[in-house]
Design a protein around this motif. Structure first.
Motif, PDB file in Angstrom:
ATOM      1  N   GLY A 144       9.286   1.797  -8.893  1.00 50.27           N
ATOM      2  CA  GLY A 144       8.459   2.725  -9.675  1.00 50.27           C
ATOM      3  C   GLY A 144       7.049   2.761  -9.123  1.00 50.27           C
ATOM      4  O   GLY A 144       6.735   3.521  -8.212  1.00 50.27           O
ATOM      5  N   GLY A 145       6.207   1.882  -9.667  1.00 47.99           N
ATOM      6  CA  GLY A 145       4.796   1.830  -9.284  1.00 47.99           C
ATOM      7  C   GLY A 145       4.561   1.675  -7.790  1.00 47.99           C
ATOM      8  O   GLY A 145       3.531   2.140  -7.287  1.00 47.99           O
TER       9      GLY A 145
ATOM     10  N   GLN B 280       6.121  -9.006 -15.532  1.00 46.88           N
ATOM     11  CA  GLN B 280       5.427  -8.770 -14.243  1.00 46.88           C
ATOM     12  C   GLN B 280       3.956  -9.177 -14.383  1.00 46.88           C
ATOM     13  O   GLN B 280       3.374  -9.770 -13.480  1.00 46.88           O
ATOM     14  CB  GLN B 280       5.484  -7.294 -13.847  1.00 46.88           C
ATOM     15  CG  GLN B 280       6.823  -6.810 -13.321  1.00 46.88           C
ATOM     16  CD  GLN B 280       6.749  -5.319 -12.981  1.00 46.88           C
ATOM     17  OE1 GLN B 280       5.781  -4.811 -12.454  1.00 46.88           O
ATOM     18  NE2 GLN B 280       7.827  -4.604 -13.301  1.00 46.88           N
TER      19      GLN B 280
ATOM     20  N   GLY C 261       8.539  -4.177 -10.340  1.00 52.47           N
ATOM     21  CA  GLY C 261       7.384  -4.511  -9.502  1.00 52.47           C
ATOM     22  C   GLY C 261       7.661  -4.569  -8.012  1.00 52.47           C
ATOM     23  O   GLY C 261       6.869  -5.144  -7.265  1.00 52.47           O
TER      24      GLY C 261
ATOM     25  N   ASP D 288       8.075   6.512 -14.991  1.00 50.94           N
ATOM     26  CA  ASP D 288       7.863   5.958 -16.341  1.00 50.94           C
ATOM     27  C   ASP D 288       6.658   6.550 -17.065  1.00 50.94           C
ATOM     28  O   ASP D 288       6.750   6.895 -18.222  1.00 50.94           O
ATOM     29  CB  ASP D 288       7.700   4.432 -16.250  1.00 50.94           C
ATOM     30  CG  ASP D 288       9.017   3.733 -15.999  1.00 50.94           C
ATOM     31  OD1 ASP D 288       9.888   3.797 -16.881  1.00 50.94           O
ATOM     32  OD2 ASP D 288       9.191   3.147 -14.919  1.00 50.94           O
TER      33      ASP D 288
HETATM   34  O1  LIG Z   1      12.558   0.064 -16.408  1.00 50.02           O
HETATM   35  C1  LIG Z   1      11.384  -0.096 -16.141  1.00 50.02           C
HETATM   36  C2  LIG Z   1      10.466  -0.769 -17.096  1.00 50.02           C
HETATM   37  O2  LIG Z   1      11.161  -1.231 -18.215  1.00 50.02           O
HETATM   38  C3  LIG Z   1      10.848   0.407 -14.824  1.00 50.02           C
HETATM   39  O3  LIG Z   1      11.371   1.658 -14.574  1.00 50.02           O
HETATM   40  C4  LIG Z   1      11.213  -0.561 -13.706  1.00 50.02           C
HETATM   41  O4  LIG Z   1      10.591  -1.811 -13.959  1.00 50.02           O
HETATM   42  C5  LIG Z   1      10.738  -0.057 -12.334  1.00 50.02           C
HETATM   43  O5  LIG Z   1       9.373   0.239 -12.333  1.00 50.02           O
HETATM   44  P1  LIG Z   1       8.291  -0.665 -11.548  1.00 50.02           P
HETATM   45  O6  LIG Z   1       8.716  -0.699 -10.099  1.00 50.02           O
HETATM   46  O7  LIG Z   1       6.980   0.074 -11.741  1.00 50.02           O
HETATM   47  O8  LIG Z   1       8.315  -2.035 -12.169  1.00 50.02           O
END
Ligand SMILES: O=C(CO)[C@H](O)[C@H](O)COP(=O)(O)O
Length: 210
Positions: free
Chosen positions: A187-188, A140, A167, A8
């Motif tokens: 993601g993170g 989140q 999250g 992202d």
């Molecule tokens: O679509 C998203 C935000 O709108 C992100 O790609 C999704 O939430 C996954 O990322 P993370 O694990 O960092 O929350």
């Protein structure tokens, strides 16, 4: 269960470099909405060119003009394209139809949908390939998650695959795995780690254990 890496908050070269570290542990690479908003479909095109063996998801979060949007993302190399669950039924139908024509898949993102069970049943009937519960960044930050929503959709969805995003990290993964989604989106939980390769390997190993 498959693992999707969500990218992202990086630019295109950073995204490509990051995938080189973790490609052995992931099944799907997501070009996130912030990347597409900044650099457009070029990000999808570059990622598919760099990693043709990986499934590429374009997180365009379509709300309207769905058939056209799916066709454009597909032409750029996306294998899976996202649409919002809150979109009109006619938009969902348009997206599903366009994806079928291109040999692609549609993931419906349930972010901000209030009655998750009713909408998941409808989306299942409308032919969604994936239905994804999702706690976005803004919720989140308020300490919310989607674990209960995942159990709810798993109970009503008959045809579509299920997915969860928002999250998710190694520590919370066991709770997710209990509900057995088809796709886990992280993601993170990978991208913020110093050692991304190890983080992805640990997450993938836990998923593989089921
Ligand atoms: O679509 C998203 C935000 O709108 C992100 O790609 C999704 O939430 C996954 O990322 P993370 O694990 O960092 O929350």
């Amino acid at each position: 269960m498959k693992l999707q890496l969500a990218l992202d908050l990086v630019n295109i070269p950073e995204a490509i470099e990051l995938v080189s570290e973790v490609q052995d542990s992931i099944d799907v690479v997501e070009i996130g909405t912030p990347i597409i908003n900044s650099w457009g479909h070029a990000a999808v095109r570059e990622m598919k060119k760099a990693y043709p063996h990986l499934t590429v998801l374009a997180d365009v979060k379509i709300m309207d003009a769905a058939g056209y949007e799916v066709q454009q993302a597909s032409a750029a190399g996306a294998d899976i394209v996202t649409i919002l669950g809150a979109a009109e039924d006619s938009s969902i139908r348009g997206a599903v139809e366009a994806a079928k024509k291109e040999g692609k898949e549609i993931l419906v993102d349930m972010i901000a949908v209030k009655d998750i069970e009713t909408r998941a049943k409808e989306l299942d009937q409308l032919g969604a390939d994936y239905i994804c519960v999702h706690t976005g960044y803004d919720l989140q930050a308020e300490g919310k998650d989607s674990f209960e929503d995942l159990r709810k959709i798993k109970a009503v969805v008959k045809n579509a695959k299920t997915a969860i995003a928002g999250g998710i990290k190694l520590e919370t993964l066991p709770e997710v795995i209990k509900a057995q989604p088809d796709l886990v989106i992280v993601g993170g939980g990978i991208t913020t780690k110093e050692d991304k390769k190890t983080a992805a390997q640990e997450i993938k190993a836990l998923i593989n254990k089921g």
